[in-house]
Design a protein around this motif. Sequence first.
Motif, mmCIF file in Angstrom:
data_model
loop_
_atom_site.group_PDB
_atom_site.id
_atom_site.type_symbol
_atom_site.label_atom_id
_atom_site.label_comp_id
_atom_site.label_asym_id
_atom_site.label_seq_id
_atom_site.Cartn_x
_atom_site.Cartn_y
_atom_site.Cartn_z
ATOM 1 N N GLY A 167 0.823 -1.200 0.000
ATOM 2 C CA GLY A 167 0.000 0.000 0.000
ATOM 3 C C GLY A 167 0.859 1.252 0.000
ATOM 4 N N LEU A 168 0.426 2.248 0.749
ATOM 5 C CA LEU A 168 1.118 3.540 0.813
ATOM 6 C C LEU A 168 2.097 3.542 1.981
ATOM 7 N N ILE A 169 3.354 3.835 1.705
ATOM 8 C CA ILE A 169 4.412 3.847 2.723
ATOM 9 C C ILE A 169 5.040 5.232 2.762
ATOM 10 N N HIS A 170 5.213 5.772 3.965
ATOM 11 C CA HIS A 170 5.897 7.052 4.151
ATOM 12 C C HIS A 170 7.291 6.804 4.724
ATOM 13 N N LYS B 291 17.214 9.807 2.787
ATOM 14 C CA LYS B 291 15.931 9.315 2.257
ATOM 15 C C LYS B 291 16.029 9.061 0.745
ATOM 16 N N SER B 292 16.599 10.012 0.001
ATOM 17 C CA SER B 292 16.745 9.836 -1.442
ATOM 18 C C SER B 292 17.711 8.704 -1.755
ATOM 19 N N THR B 293 18.749 8.575 -0.966
ATOM 20 C CA THR B 293 19.691 7.464 -1.137
ATOM 21 C C THR B 293 18.983 6.128 -0.996
ATOM 22 N N LYS C 110 16.410 -4.679 -10.628
ATOM 23 C CA LYS C 110 17.297 -5.785 -10.982
ATOM 24 C C LYS C 110 16.579 -7.127 -10.911
ATOM 25 N N GLN C 111 15.544 -7.205 -10.083
ATOM 26 C CA GLN C 111 14.752 -8.425 -9.987
ATOM 27 C C GLN C 111 13.725 -8.544 -11.108
ATOM 28 N N GLY C 112 13.620 -7.498 -11.947
ATOM 29 C CA GLY C 112 12.700 -7.554 -13.081
ATOM 30 C C GLY C 112 11.420 -6.785 -12.892
ATOM 31 N N ASP C 113 11.263 -6.082 -11.776
ATOM 32 C CA ASP C 113 10.052 -5.295 -11.524
ATOM 33 C C ASP C 113 10.221 -3.887 -12.090
ATOM 34 N N ARG C 114 9.154 -3.381 -12.718
ATOM 35 C CA ARG C 114 9.209 -2.004 -13.213
ATOM 36 C C ARG C 114 8.880 -1.047 -12.072
ATOM 37 N N CYS C 115 9.706 -0.007 -11.931
ATOM 38 C CA CYS C 115 9.533 0.992 -10.873
ATOM 39 C C CYS C 115 9.323 2.361 -11.508
ATOM 40 N N GLY C 116 8.492 3.155 -10.895
ATOM 41 C CA GLY C 116 8.329 4.547 -11.278
ATOM 42 C C GLY C 116 8.902 5.435 -10.186
ATOM 43 N N LEU C 117 9.544 6.520 -10.573
ATOM 44 C CA LEU C 117 10.103 7.471 -9.613
ATOM 45 C C LEU C 117 9.684 8.871 -10.025
ATOM 46 N N MET C 118 9.083 9.596 -9.109
ATOM 47 C CA MET C 118 8.665 10.967 -9.377
ATOM 48 C C MET C 118 9.588 11.926 -8.647
ATOM 49 N N VAL C 119 10.177 12.848 -9.406
ATOM 50 C CA VAL C 119 11.094 13.835 -8.845
ATOM 51 C C VAL C 119 10.570 15.233 -9.150
ATOM 52 N N ASN C 120 11.273 16.216 -8.633
ATOM 53 C CA ASN C 120 10.745 17.574 -8.651
ATOM 54 C C ASN C 120 10.970 18.307 -9.971
ATOM 55 N N ASP C 121 12.046 17.991 -10.702
ATOM 56 C CA ASP C 121 12.366 18.787 -11.895
ATOM 57 C C ASP C 121 12.955 17.923 -12.996
ATOM 58 N N ARG D 195 -1.031 0.630 -14.422
ATOM 59 C CA ARG D 195 -1.135 -0.661 -15.091
ATOM 60 C C ARG D 195 0.195 -1.409 -15.151
ATOM 61 N N GLU D 196 1.294 -0.676 -15.319
ATOM 62 C CA GLU D 196 2.549 -1.328 -15.669
ATOM 63 C C GLU D 196 3.617 -1.307 -14.585
ATOM 64 N N CYS D 197 3.510 -0.447 -13.588
ATOM 65 C CA CYS D 197 4.549 -0.354 -12.552
ATOM 66 C C CYS D 197 4.132 -1.108 -11.289
ATOM 67 N N LYS D 198 5.084 -1.837 -10.724
ATOM 68 C CA LYS D 198 4.803 -2.512 -9.461
ATOM 69 C C LYS D 198 5.005 -1.557 -8.294
ATOM 70 N N TYR D 199 5.934 -0.618 -8.448
ATOM 71 C CA TYR D 199 6.213 0.344 -7.380
ATOM 72 C C TYR D 199 6.240 1.751 -7.974
ATOM 73 N N LEU D 200 5.780 2.709 -7.195
ATOM 74 C CA LEU D 200 5.907 4.125 -7.533
ATOM 75 C C LEU D 200 6.504 4.839 -6.333
ATOM 76 N N PHE D 201 7.697 5.389 -6.519
ATOM 77 C CA PHE D 201 8.389 6.120 -5.460
ATOM 78 C C PHE D 201 8.291 7.620 -5.745
ATOM 79 N N VAL D 202 8.165 8.397 -4.689
ATOM 80 C CA VAL D 202 8.080 9.858 -4.816
ATOM 81 C C VAL D 202 9.162 10.480 -3.949
ATOM 82 N N ASP D 203 10.097 11.170 -4.577
ATOM 83 C CA ASP D 203 11.166 11.850 -3.851
ATOM 84 C C ASP D 203 10.791 13.317 -3.658
#
Length: 694
Positions: free
Chosen positions: A273-276, A285-287, A298-309, A469-477
């Motif tokens: 779910g949602l993790i803070h 935190k960004s590291t 590396k395990q084959g999962d697609r990840c999304g990362l949202m950054v500021n700029d 639909r396509e990402c297993k994880y979405l990270f927000v920095d």
Amino acid sequence: MRDTISWRKDLCKKLRNSDELQQYIVSSLVNADTKVQQRELKRLAQLIADVELGLTLLKEVAPEEPATSVEALLKGYHFPVEQLQSDRNWQLIQNARFYLIKRKGRQWLRVLQEYINLPEIIRIYSLEEARNVPQPIPSSTYPTRLEKIYLPTLLKTPQHRQRKVKLADEGRWYAKISQKGNSPVEVPIDIPKEVANIAPSSVVSLRRTRTKQNPQCSVTREELILAAQEMDDKLSQFGQQENYCNRLENILFELYDVESDNFQHGNQLTLEGLIHIVGLLNVGKSTLLEILIYFFAKQGDRCGLMVNDVATAVRLASLFCHKLGIPAAPVLGSKRQEQLAKVYEPILKSEGKEITKGGMNPAWRWFSPVCPLLALVQSEDKWEFGNEPCHKLYQKVLVADNDDSDDEDWQESDEKYTCPLYYKCPRHHLEHDIATASVWIFTPASFIHTRVPRQGFEQDLTFAEAVYRECKYLFVDEADRVQIQFDEEFAPDEVLVDGSGNSFLNKLGLNSATIYNSDRSDMAGDRFVAWTSAHYHTQNATNRIYHLLLTHSKLVAWLGPLPFTGRSLFARIIRDLVDPPEIPVSAKPKLTRQQIMEERRKRIIEADLAPTEQRRRRKQMMDQLDGFLQHPFNPRRGGELSGLALTILTAEDDRQALAEIAPWCKRWIEIHNLSLPDETQFEELTRNLQGKRI
């Protein structure tokens, strides 16, 4: 983008072919030519279909409500009323909001009135006024459209549009380009057979990693340390020292425990779910996010990362892709020239490999200015970087033979084609990489607005939908900065007037001044005339409000420092008249902003606890003002107050404006059996009403 129009195609065709609608168009547009009549016929057929779909929604969800209530349903708010507690009703509303996206707000009221003016023989709902409850009636044109069209449509969520890439073949093609705000210029392009056959199909396909179910996943501290050490080893080959492992070892994991309602030391991080992830500035935190993304990708999962700029998105995508060996790509918008300017100095110029010897940063791949199609353009006019007509090529078609002339009439075809070099074009390397990437890196703007490329994606989606639909994880920095951008996108605010030319009304006035440097041919459009009239009234009202605020300190003091609306000011005037305060305003001490907010909260509570008769009187008086508040400059719908507002705007000075307000104010007070102790209070009331009406 969803398919929201195909449901009505057959219906609109039958409506256009109906004798009743055609006769209505001919009688309404007596002197119009055939093209104008056909255009109006098409528009009204679509209007009938949309309005009747909205009225069918009302019939299913709230059959006792007036036709104007569809406007509230289309807003999408889950109001706490009985009709919306049903899951079926709520789903019908959600589906209707897709189909009627262009009929929301006041657009619904406008098209509803047009529908009422149409002959009943064309319609399936009887409706004399917008505030009435619509009643089904038989129609000779497609009499079963309620059961066969509207109800099945409301029960089905529209699907996303399927996109097919149609490549231009051998022959002469055209494209329209515009540079520096000039009018579009048509340029011819001759495509030979060899070019047309160079890449007939896509060489990449979307790498799918997401399953229908997305179960929780856990990772231990030791696993992350090993991943961080691996990242350091790979980066050391490029002479880059990021010290991921050392930085991670200095991070202490404190995991929230529900039972104790506190943080406890732990070595295993569970993602569900949602993790803070919270911590002080520069604690890592960004590291941690970058190591987690490396570990899962590396395990084959697609990840999304949202950054500021944009610069951060390109830097991190290049880090993962070109140094860590993880397929990654930044998701950028269509304004590639602006994006290149943002990343050139900090990334492309400073991090290139032996730039002085002709080396190039590998991230240049995503900003290639090369457009092979330019070599085939048969014109001196060329398009600029970022304005390539990749999917906008067209041919010309013969309109009709003219027996009186040897000249042939050719015009632009409505069907657009894609450049035959598309699948191999260096300009679209980024699209290739997005389709195969394990890491997508967005900015808030590209996440919301950018649509997925045609390569790899058959459906027309935004990346927000593609991530789901396509990402297993979405990270927000830097979540706080991202949240600010989300607020600006979904809850924007505007400075109406300030001391610069950048505020909304000032900028609007400057931009509209170009009207006076033209022949005013735009005035042929009814909506443009209505807009200029509304703009004039708005600017005039703003000027008069500023005059009052700058010359009447008592009015400024009465308004106070807190935000207000037209409705809230009228409600305040009525409350002061119905429930006169016991303590004079002058006796109140000067309050801080916090104390003012607290006083306002108390007044709201006291208003709700006021005697029933007082609340009834206040509500009755506000209801009588509703027409004016909805249509302040339309006397036909807003009544006497709307006419008075227009009069005030044309008054020569304050004295004349007050003279217009005073008689109405006296009548209003007498009708509602209100009393004012002295003449001073009456003058203050008229002054406040003057500012309110403007």
